[in-house]
Scaffold this motif. Sequence first.
Motif, short mmCIF file in Angstrom:
data_model
loop_
_atom_site.label_atom_id
_atom_site.label_comp_id
_atom_site.label_asym_id
_atom_site.label_seq_id
_atom_site.Cartn_x
_atom_site.Cartn_y
_atom_site.Cartn_z
N PRO A 1 0.84 -1.24 0.15
CA PRO A 1 -0.13 -0.01 0.02
C PRO A 1 0.77 1.06 -0.07
N SER A 2 0.23 2.34 -0.63
CA SER A 2 1.01 3.56 -0.76
C SER A 2 1.03 4.10 0.66
N SER A 3 2.37 4.42 1.06
CA SER A 3 2.67 5.19 2.34
C SER A 3 4.16 5.83 2.15
N PRO A 4 4.72 6.38 2.58
CA PRO A 4 6.13 7.06 2.56
C PRO A 4 6.93 5.70 2.70
N ARG A 5 6.93 4.97 3.56
CA ARG A 5 7.91 3.91 3.50
C ARG A 5 7.71 2.71 2.40
N SER A 6 6.18 2.77 1.93
CA SER A 6 6.00 2.17 0.84
C SER A 6 6.49 2.42 -0.40
N LEU A 7 6.55 3.94 -0.45
CA LEU A 7 7.01 4.34 -1.69
C LEU A 7 8.69 4.21 -1.83
N GLN A 8 9.29 4.39 -0.71
CA GLN A 8 10.50 4.03 -0.52
C GLN A 8 10.99 2.59 -0.88
N ARG A 9 10.14 1.69 -0.49
CA ARG A 9 10.29 0.35 -0.77
C ARG A 9 10.22 -0.12 -2.33
N THR B 1 13.07 1.27 -3.91
CA THR B 1 14.22 0.27 -3.99
C THR B 1 14.07 -0.85 -4.74
N LEU B 2 12.79 -1.34 -4.84
CA LEU B 2 12.56 -2.60 -5.82
C LEU B 2 12.81 -2.21 -7.39
N ALA B 3 12.18 -1.04 -7.56
CA ALA B 3 12.53 -0.65 -8.79
C ALA B 3 14.01 -0.44 -9.44
N LEU B 4 14.63 0.10 -8.35
CA LEU B 4 16.35 0.14 -8.36
C LEU B 4 16.78 -1.15 -8.65
N ILE B 5 16.59 -2.27 -7.69
CA ILE B 5 16.84 -3.49 -7.83
C ILE B 5 16.60 -3.98 -9.21
N SER B 6 15.24 -3.98 -9.72
CA SER B 6 15.08 -4.59 -10.90
C SER B 6 15.76 -3.99 -12.18
N ALA B 7 16.00 -2.63 -11.94
CA ALA B 7 16.85 -2.00 -12.89
C ALA B 7 18.36 -2.42 -13.27
N VAL B 8 18.80 -2.47 -11.72
CA VAL B 8 20.18 -2.81 -11.94
C VAL B 8 20.27 -4.30 -12.50
N GLU B 9 19.51 -5.13 -11.84
CA GLU B 9 19.66 -6.63 -12.45
C GLU B 9 19.33 -6.66 -14.05
N ASP B 10 18.32 -5.65 -14.47
CA ASP B 10 18.19 -5.75 -15.91
C ASP B 10 19.39 -5.32 -16.53
N LYS C 1 19.74 -3.86 -2.01
CA LYS C 1 18.92 -4.94 -1.44
C LYS C 1 19.36 -5.06 -0.05
N ALA C 2 20.44 -4.44 0.55
CA ALA C 2 20.56 -4.09 1.91
C ALA C 2 19.67 -3.18 2.57
N LEU C 3 19.34 -2.18 1.79
CA LEU C 3 18.27 -1.10 2.06
C LEU C 3 17.17 -1.71 2.15
N LEU C 4 16.61 -2.70 0.97
CA LEU C 4 15.19 -3.29 0.88
C LEU C 4 15.21 -4.25 2.28
N ARG C 5 16.18 -4.79 2.89
CA ARG C 5 15.93 -5.55 4.17
C ARG C 5 15.58 -4.71 5.26
N LYS C 6 16.16 -3.69 5.47
CA LYS C 6 15.99 -2.64 6.58
C LYS C 6 14.54 -2.00 6.43
N LEU C 7 14.00 -2.00 5.21
CA LEU C 7 12.52 -1.48 5.25
C LEU C 7 11.63 -2.36 5.74
N PRO C 8 10.60 -2.06 6.64
CA PRO C 8 9.54 -2.95 7.08
C PRO C 8 8.52 -3.64 5.93
#
Length: 305
Positions: free
Chosen positions: A248-256, A259-268, A298-305
Amino acid sequence: MTIILLNKLHSALDVLEYPAACVSRVLEEYQNVLLHYKGMNEVTAADHYGSDSTVSRWVKLSGTVKGIGLNVWVPKMYPTHPPLCYVIPSNGTMFCRGHPNLDLGGRVKIKWMGEFTLNYVIGDMLNCFESNPPLQPKWKAPSTDSGVRLTKGRAVTLGESYLLRNETHRKLVTLCQQRISNINKTASKISEHKSTLREAQSAHETVSREILVLEPEVEALTAQLASLRSWVAVHKPKTHFTVADLPPSSPRSLQRIETLALISAVEDDLCLLDKRNLPADDFVKQAVSLGRELFLAKALLRKLP
């Protein structure tokens, strides 16, 4: 004078160890020779070189009789063996070619048979030479006292001859100078080629040393490249994120989400990196940079709830 020559002859015969019978006979005959041929006034002990390359130490009687130079060699076996006689040409004369009584070296070829003496031998030679002289004048160039000489069928004055010689000399000098110049140019080119060859050899040696130094680094980079390619193949994503995966959309969810988009882009980017056929150095640098960025994301993604 006769006594002096006889004493000199006697001394030479004793020094050369002539037989006693030969000594007395030679002295007596030489005295008669001096009475008839006063020009035979030289007595020496010298080496006689035979036709078979043998060397004998004999007495030599020399002199000039009727304008003919003579050498009479007295062997130690005289009078068993006859004397050897030679005609000696003067500065302005030479041997007559084909003379019946002379060989090419001037040796007299008359054979004396029976009893003979030195006086008889010399007289016999002179009698033969009266009808057939052994010597002739040397050839001399035609006189140029008139100041004119013939060249190619025409008269040429001495002045013209001098000019012709000077012109020929000038042409020869010019030709020699041209050849020297060509030789110098060729030598210069050879020197340049040698210098270029030395530089090429030096460069080749430098490159060879650099190759030897870089070979371990190239092998290390090749091994690192293979390792990174295997890592990319293992970590290649099998699926992509969908909308349902988004929180769901929230500040932390937006950051997550970011981060997921960054991970996907880097993997691509990592997946596409292997297909670009980049040089080894560029591939390693970009792979390390993307791997580091993926690790941090990925380290930042693990720290996010």
